[in-house]
Structure formats: C-alpha cells, structure tokens
Scaffold this motif. Structure first.
Motif, PDB file in Angstrom:
ATOM      1  N   GLY A 129       1.346   5.277 -31.423  1.00 15.10           N
ATOM      2  CA  GLY A 129       2.730   4.937 -31.093  1.00 15.10           C
ATOM      3  C   GLY A 129       3.545   6.056 -30.490  1.00 15.10           C
ATOM      4  N   ALA A 130       2.938   7.186 -30.169  1.00  8.06           N
ATOM      5  CA  ALA A 130       3.694   8.284 -29.565  1.00  8.06           C
ATOM      6  C   ALA A 130       3.990   7.976 -28.100  1.00  8.06           C
ATOM      7  CB  ALA A 130       2.920   9.593 -29.682  1.00  8.06           C
ATOM      8  N   VAL A 131       5.193   8.301 -27.662  1.00  8.56           N
ATOM      9  CA  VAL A 131       5.555   8.175 -26.259  1.00  8.56           C
ATOM     10  C   VAL A 131       5.057   9.414 -25.523  1.00  8.56           C
ATOM     11  CG1 VAL A 131       7.461   8.083 -24.598  1.00  8.56           C
ATOM     12  CG2 VAL A 131       7.588   6.766 -26.729  1.00  8.56           C
ATOM     13  N   VAL A 132       4.286   9.206 -24.460  1.00 16.14           N
ATOM     14  CA  VAL A 132       3.795  10.314 -23.639  1.00 16.14           C
ATOM     15  C   VAL A 132       4.297  10.093 -22.212  1.00 16.14           C
ATOM     16  CG1 VAL A 132       1.793  11.566 -22.776  1.00 16.14           C
ATOM     17  CG2 VAL A 132       1.752  10.583 -25.076  1.00 16.14           C
ATOM     18  N   VAL A 133       5.026  11.063 -21.699  1.00 16.86           N
ATOM     19  CA  VAL A 133       5.555  10.980 -20.338  1.00 16.86           C
ATOM     20  C   VAL A 133       4.995  12.145 -19.538  1.00 16.86           C
ATOM     21  CG1 VAL A 133       7.614  11.009 -18.889  1.00 16.86           C
ATOM     22  CG2 VAL A 133       7.642   9.806 -21.078  1.00 16.86           C
ATOM     23  N   ALA A 134       4.274  11.821 -18.466  1.00 21.76           N
ATOM     24  CA  ALA A 134       3.678  12.845 -17.609  1.00 21.76           C
ATOM     25  C   ALA A 134       4.588  13.129 -16.421  1.00 21.76           C
ATOM     26  CB  ALA A 134       2.315  12.382 -17.121  1.00 21.76           C
ATOM     27  N   THR A 135       4.758  14.394 -16.115  1.00 25.23           N
ATOM     28  CA  THR A 135       5.462  14.816 -14.903  1.00 25.23           C
ATOM     29  C   THR A 135       4.428  15.168 -13.851  1.00 25.23           C
ATOM     30  OG1 THR A 135       7.334  15.666 -16.173  1.00 25.23           O
ATOM     31  CG2 THR A 135       7.084  16.465 -13.914  1.00 25.23           C
ATOM     32  N   LEU A 136       4.569  14.550 -12.679  1.00 23.38           N
ATOM     33  CA  LEU A 136       3.590  14.727 -11.606  1.00 23.38           C
ATOM     34  C   LEU A 136       4.263  15.374 -10.402  1.00 23.38           C
ATOM     35  CD1 LEU A 136       2.226  11.114 -11.973  1.00 23.38           C
ATOM     36  CD2 LEU A 136       1.000  13.151 -12.704  1.00 23.38           C
ATOM     37  N   GLY A 153       0.787  -1.220   0.000  1.00 28.81           N
ATOM     38  CA  GLY A 153       0.000   0.000   0.000  1.00 28.81           C
ATOM     39  C   GLY A 153       0.817   1.266   0.000  1.00 28.81           C
ATOM     40  N   GLY A 154       2.167   1.137   0.027  1.00 33.16           N
ATOM     41  CA  GLY A 154       3.027   2.311   0.008  1.00 33.16           C
ATOM     42  C   GLY A 154       3.023   2.997  -1.344  1.00 33.16           C
ATOM     43  N   ALA A 155       3.492   4.228  -1.371  1.00 32.29           N
ATOM     44  CA  ALA A 155       3.485   5.010  -2.612  1.00 32.29           C
ATOM     45  C   ALA A 155       4.756   4.741  -3.405  1.00 32.29           C
ATOM     46  CB  ALA A 155       3.352   6.491  -2.301  1.00 32.29           C
ATOM     47  N   ALA A 156       4.810   3.587  -4.123  1.00 28.87           N
ATOM     48  CA  ALA A 156       5.967   3.249  -4.952  1.00 28.87           C
ATOM     49  C   ALA A 156       5.859   3.877  -6.333  1.00 28.87           C
ATOM     50  CB  ALA A 156       6.105   1.741  -5.078  1.00 28.87           C
ATOM     51  N   GLY A 157       4.714   4.460  -6.661  1.00 23.83           N
ATOM     52  CA  GLY A 157       4.530   5.054  -7.975  1.00 23.83           C
ATOM     53  C   GLY A 157       3.358   6.004  -7.955  1.00 23.83           C
ATOM     54  N   PRO A 158       2.905   6.478  -9.120  1.00 26.39           N
ATOM     55  CA  PRO A 158       1.804   7.450  -9.162  1.00 26.39           C
ATOM     56  C   PRO A 158       0.485   6.927  -8.631  1.00 26.39           C
ATOM     57  CG  PRO A 158       3.056   7.486 -11.196  1.00 26.39           C
ATOM     58  CD  PRO A 158       3.525   6.287 -10.436  1.00 26.39           C
ATOM     59  N   GLY A 159       0.290   5.605  -8.636  1.00 25.50           N
ATOM     60  CA  GLY A 159      -0.944   5.064  -8.065  1.00 25.50           C
ATOM     61  C   GLY A 159      -2.105   5.045  -9.035  1.00 25.50           C
ATOM     62  N   VAL A 160      -3.324   4.996  -8.503  1.00 20.54           N
ATOM     63  CA  VAL A 160      -4.543   4.903  -9.304  1.00 20.54           C
ATOM     64  C   VAL A 160      -5.595   5.857  -8.735  1.00 20.54           C
ATOM     65  CG1 VAL A 160      -4.142   2.505 -10.007  1.00 20.54           C
ATOM     66  CG2 VAL A 160      -5.343   2.972  -7.871  1.00 20.54           C
ATOM     67  N   GLY A 161      -6.676   6.010  -9.475  1.00 21.42           N
ATOM     68  CA  GLY A 161      -7.754   6.881  -9.047  1.00 21.42           C
ATOM     69  C   GLY A 161      -7.960   8.059  -9.963  1.00 21.42           C
ATOM     70  N   GLY A 205       1.438  19.661  -2.007  1.00 16.44           N
ATOM     71  CA  GLY A 205       2.054  20.231  -0.822  1.00 16.44           C
ATOM     72  C   GLY A 205       3.552  20.397  -0.932  1.00 16.44           C
ATOM     73  N   SER A 206       4.125  20.019  -2.080  1.00 15.84           N
ATOM     74  CA  SER A 206       5.561  20.153  -2.283  1.00 15.84           C
ATOM     75  C   SER A 206       5.820  21.101  -3.445  1.00 15.84           C
ATOM     76  CB  SER A 206       6.192  18.790  -2.589  1.00 15.84           C
ATOM     77  OG  SER A 206       7.533  18.932  -3.019  1.00 15.84           O
ATOM     78  N   ALA A 207       6.930  21.813  -3.361  1.00 20.48           N
ATOM     79  CA  ALA A 207       7.285  22.733  -4.449  1.00 20.48           C
ATOM     80  C   ALA A 207       8.196  22.091  -5.467  1.00 20.48           C
ATOM     81  CB  ALA A 207       7.971  23.975  -3.869  1.00 20.48           C
ATOM     82  N   SER A 208       8.763  20.909  -5.147  1.00 19.30           N
ATOM     83  CA  SER A 208       9.767  20.352  -6.050  1.00 19.30           C
ATOM     84  C   SER A 208       9.736  18.837  -6.199  1.00 19.30           C
ATOM     85  CB  SER A 208      11.167  20.759  -5.576  1.00 19.30           C
ATOM     86  OG  SER A 208      11.409  20.288  -4.262  1.00 19.30           O
ATOM     87  N   GLU A 209       9.062  18.103  -5.337  1.00 16.44           N
ATOM     88  CA  GLU A 209       9.095  16.637  -5.415  1.00 16.44           C
ATOM     89  C   GLU A 209       8.197  16.155  -6.549  1.00 16.44           C
ATOM     90  OE1 GLU A 209       8.377  12.667  -2.645  1.00 16.44           O
ATOM     91  OE2 GLU A 209       8.303  14.674  -1.745  1.00 16.44           O
ATOM     92  N   THR A 210       8.814  15.500  -7.525  1.00 14.63           N
ATOM     93  CA  THR A 210       8.077  15.047  -8.696  1.00 14.63           C
ATOM     94  C   THR A 210       8.359  13.578  -8.987  1.00 14.63           C
ATOM     95  OG1 THR A 210       9.858  15.672 -10.236  1.00 14.63           O
ATOM     96  CG2 THR A 210       8.164  17.339  -9.762  1.00 14.63           C
ATOM     97  N   CYS A 211       7.533  13.000  -9.821  1.00 17.74           N
ATOM     98  CA  CYS A 211       7.803  11.684 -10.389  1.00 17.74           C
ATOM     99  C   CYS A 211       7.292  11.708 -11.825  1.00 17.74           C
ATOM    100  CB  CYS A 211       7.139  10.566  -9.583  1.00 17.74           C
ATOM    101  SG  CYS A 211       5.357  10.500  -9.723  1.00 17.74           S
ATOM    102  N   ALA A 212       7.622  10.674 -12.583  1.00 18.11           N
ATOM    103  CA  ALA A 212       7.206  10.610 -13.982  1.00 18.11           C
ATOM    104  C   ALA A 212       6.669   9.226 -14.294  1.00 18.11           C
ATOM    105  CB  ALA A 212       8.374  10.952 -14.903  1.00 18.11           C
TER     106      ALA A 212
END
Length: 492
Positions: free
Chosen positions: A111-118, A86-94, A122-129
């Motif tokens: 076939g286009a690659v789409v990469v989202a930056t999340l 149940g830990g946040a190892a990735g962007p999750g679902v919902g 509550g954070s100004a800099s913590e992101t994942c993709a």
C-alpha cells in the motif's frame, strides 16, 4: 421587501452562466454562496450590475498544507500512458521502475505510494512523474519509455507504520528497506515541546474545536470526533459518511488534536483529547478544495456548532469570500488557526495571511528522525533558521510578519485511516498542516483551564482573548519573529 440582490442576479448574471449550486450560509450575517460556470471576463463585466456587498471571484484551489499530500488522493495513482496517436502524453512503455519494498524483518510493505521522477534524455530540466502503489508482496512497477526518459528519483510514502524515504537513480528490481516508526506514545516530542508534562485525557474538555479538511476516519482512536458532513462545489451534504476522509490528511490532523489511544499501546495521543472535535470535509478524492466551500464550512462550524477554535491546515491565494467568512466567525467567538503554507520560505499563504487568523509556522527538532529519510529535507540551509535546543524553522515552511506562533511540523506521527489489517494505523507527515493542529491543541488545553475565557459570551472579545493567550504563552526559541511569531505554542 424586495430582494435587490436576487432581482439583479436573475436579470444580469444567471442568463449568462450555468448555475452549479446556490447555498445560503448560516450565522449572524446572511451569506449566499453561488457556484457558476461562466466566462470569467463576461462575469467580471457584469459585476457592477450587482449590489455593493456582492463578491465575484474565480475558483481559487486550496491544497492540504502537508508535503506530498496531493499524492494521497484517489488511490491507486494512475500511470500516464502514450497518447492514442503515438505521441508522448506520458512516460510510455518499454522500461519500468520496479522496486521491492521491505520492512526491518524482511516483511513486504503493502500500500505504499511510490512516485518516480523521470528526466527527459538530452534535457537538463524537463521532467515528468508517474506513480503507483505497492501490492501485497511489496512490489511496485511504474512503466516508462527508456528511449525518452530516465528515472532519477523515486519517493516512497508508506500508508502506515514506516518512515517515508526517497531513492536516487532507482534501479530495476531494487529492494528498498524501510524503517519502522517508533511507538513510544502516548506522548511524542512534538507534544513535550508544548509544556504539557504528560498525556491528559481531560485536556481541552469543555471546548469545541472545528476542523476544515479532507475528512476524518474511520479510526478507532477518533470515534469521538464527529464528521458533520461535506461542503463540496457549493453544496452541503450532511452526515457521518459524507465527512469521512477523502485521503488521510484530515485524520492525521484530527489525531494531533484529539486522538485517544488504547492504554499501553505505545500509540500517540492528541494534545486535547477531551475537546469536542467537529470535522467539515471540503476536499473530494478527485479534486482540491475551493474558497467558497471553505467559507461555508467555517460559517457552519462557527454558527451551528459554536466552535471555539477552527483549524485550517490548507493553503492558497487570498480570497475575499473566504476572509469574510473568517471575519464573521471571529465576531461570533471562533478563532481560526491556520497553516502558514509550505512555500519554502515564501510569504504566508491564505487563509493564514488574513489578520483575523492566527498563522502557524513549522519547526523541526534535530535527532527526532533517522538520517536519510524524506524528513531530512526539512533541515534549513542557513544558520539563522536554527534556534535553541536543536529546534529549527523547517525548510519548507513559509514565514513572515503575519505569523502568530510556531509549532512542531517536521516528521510528526499521527493517526491515518489505513486500509490494511493490523494495529491502528499511524503515519509520519511533515508540513505546516501539522503545526497548526498542534498549536490548536495546545491552545485548547490552555483555554480549557481558563475560567475567565470559559465564562465569556461568544463574541469577538472571546476570540480576541484566545488569540492573545496563544501569543502571550508562546515561548521564545531563538528564532526571529518572522520565522516563529511570538514563539513556540504552549499549553501552559
């Protein structure tokens, strides 16, 4: 005769390590490259037990020197999911970043690659993709947990035929309109800068150009390019299929050097389509390259295939193993031309930083691409990066006194393998990865007409002559030497 190295190796190193591979390289100098799995500190402590000519290094990854090149490996890109506990190892679902990709006539873009930056709430800099590829209907959906993350951007990299773009604050179900790439070949602006008046199928004839990259093809305009095989994890796997492209970077690079488009197709040709091109693959679909494999590839291209020029569109930390192979290749008559790296103005990366290499920075041209696409990020933020005629040092390009010259590297269109039906695949890429092969192609065209060079035996003097020709024919473009070396690489 006792092999002192082998004796000390078996006595000191091998009992403390798992041997992954052991390959002897060719060439005038005997080279043996071993890949072992061992504790780095323990291995370093055993260094003094070996002969003085032995080099021990940790693995140093090499990345293709094109922006976003890593995104092109191993499709489809996996989407991270929550951990089993149940830990946040990735962007999750919902929630979901859901986009619909359309071309100018409303056609779906598959076939286009789409990469989202999340961005973490509550954070100004913590992101994942996280990323995925668009389906046959042009749809892509990237799930995430909206209680933890919020999407701030989505980068869209089409497989073929369209300009890449970025979407700020993407909304669910948003339609993204993509622009088609121009088809005004066989010559592009990046080739006209070289001083060649027109596409010449014989340019580069009589020269052998080696390429160390992700592989090549298949592509109908590159059937004459020979994939010699793959150098992976210290092993050499010969054959055409082993040399096929693990992504599309090597095919793009090869096309800039030697593509032979169908007459009247509007597709873009290479700088030296008459050259013999030999591709050595050093990247696997699931990992980056390393200095040992590159050393073996360079040695093989220089000694077995007698490459006059070797293109290295990759970058990383300095390596004595890699540099030694390049030094020996130059003694055998092969000049390595390398991408300066995409560190945003940082110092030139290896292998381009070695004195034995010719390092190439990347230039852009104002007006050569539409506004509001990814290539717009290549525009520099200071006036000293702008030269004459609308040329500029691309913002991503590394720079420094190591540079030999510069070539076009922003929004350059070339061949890619392509998995979709239709006309031969072309895509736009930016990076010093593109500048290096354009410099190689210009130099090959130049040297193919140089009777003095053609008559010289394979030796260090011949490679030195090629390096001097690259610098002496370069054209000043109003940029400082630390940004463009001797100037723009020219074929005349």
């Amino acid at each position: 005769m006792v092999d002192l190295f082998a004796m000390r190796l078996s006595r000191s190193i091998l009992p403390n390590a798992d041997l992954v591979s052991d390959v002897a390289g060719g060439g005038a100098v005997s080279r043996r490259v071993l890949v072992v799995d061992a504790d780095p500190e323990e291995l370093a402590a055993k260094r003094q037990d070996l002969t003085t000519d032995a080099v021990i290094e940790p693995e140093k990854p090499r990345v293709p020197a094109a922006l976003g090149a890593a995104l092109r490996f191993a499709p489809p890109i996996p989407v991270p999911v929550p951990a089993a506990d149940g830990g946040a190892a990735g962007p999750g679902v919902g929630g979901s970043v859901s986009l619909l990709l359309r071309g100018p006539e409303g056609e779906p873009v598959q076939g286009a690659v789409v990469v989202a930056t999340l961005l973490k709430r509550g954070s100004a800099s913590e992101t994942c993709a996280a990323g995925s590829r668009s389906d046959a209907g042009g749809r892509v959906a990237i799930p995430f947990d909206p209680d933890i993350w919020m999407p701030v951007a989505a980068a869209v990299t089409p497989e073929n035929g369209y300009w890449g773009t970025s979407v700020r604050s993407p909304q669910g179900g948003q339609t993204v309109q993509l622009l088609r790439l121009p088809r005004r070949g066989p010559f592009g602006w990046w080739q006209l800068l070289s001083g060649m008046p027109s596409y010449d199928i014989s340019a580069g004839q009589g020269l052998v150009v080696g390429v160390v990259d992700t592989g090549v093809g298949p592509h109908p305009y590159l059937d004459h390019v020979l994939p010699v095989g793959a150098f992976l994890n210290g092993r050499f796997m010969p054959g055409v299929e082993e040399g096929r492209d693990a992504s599309d970077h090597g095919t793009h690079v090869s096309g800039l050097i030697a593509a032979r488009p169908a007459p009247g197709s509007g597709d873009y040709g290479g700088m030296s389509p008459g050259a013999e091109v030999r591709m050595a693959r050093v990247f696997a679909p699931d990992r980056l390259a390393n200095q040992g494999d590159i050393a073996l590839a360079v040695s093989s291209l220089a000694s077995t295939y007698n490459a006059d020029l070797i293109n290295l569109s990759l970058a990383g930390e300095a390596s004595e193993i890699e540099q030694d192979a390049i030094i020996v290749a130059r003694r055998e008559g092969s000049l390595c031309v390398a991408a300066a790296g995409n560190g945003g103005g940082g110092p030139v990366s290896a292998p381009a930083s070695y004195p034995e290499c010719a390092a190439v920075s990347a230039l852009g041209l104002l007006g050569s691409f539409p506004p509001d696409i990814d290539a717009s990020a290549s525009l520099p933020g200071t006036l000293d990066r702008f030269g004459v005629g609308g040329l500029y040092l691309a913002a991503f390009s590394n720079a420094g006194p190591d540079l030999a010259c510069a070539a076009a590297g922003a929004a350059v269109i070339s061949t890619v393998p392509g998995s979709l039906p239709g006309s031969p695949a072309y895509a736009e890429m930016s990076g010093t990865s593109m500048a290096a092969p354009l410099a190689v192609g210009a130099l090959a065209a130049l040297l193919s007409r140089d009777a003095t060079y053609r008559a010289m035996p394979r030796s260090a003097a011949r490679a030195d002559y090629a390096a001097a020709a690259l610098a002496s024919r370069a054209m000043a473009v109003g940029l400082a030497r630390v940004f463009a070396g001797a100037g723009l690489a020219r074929a005349r």
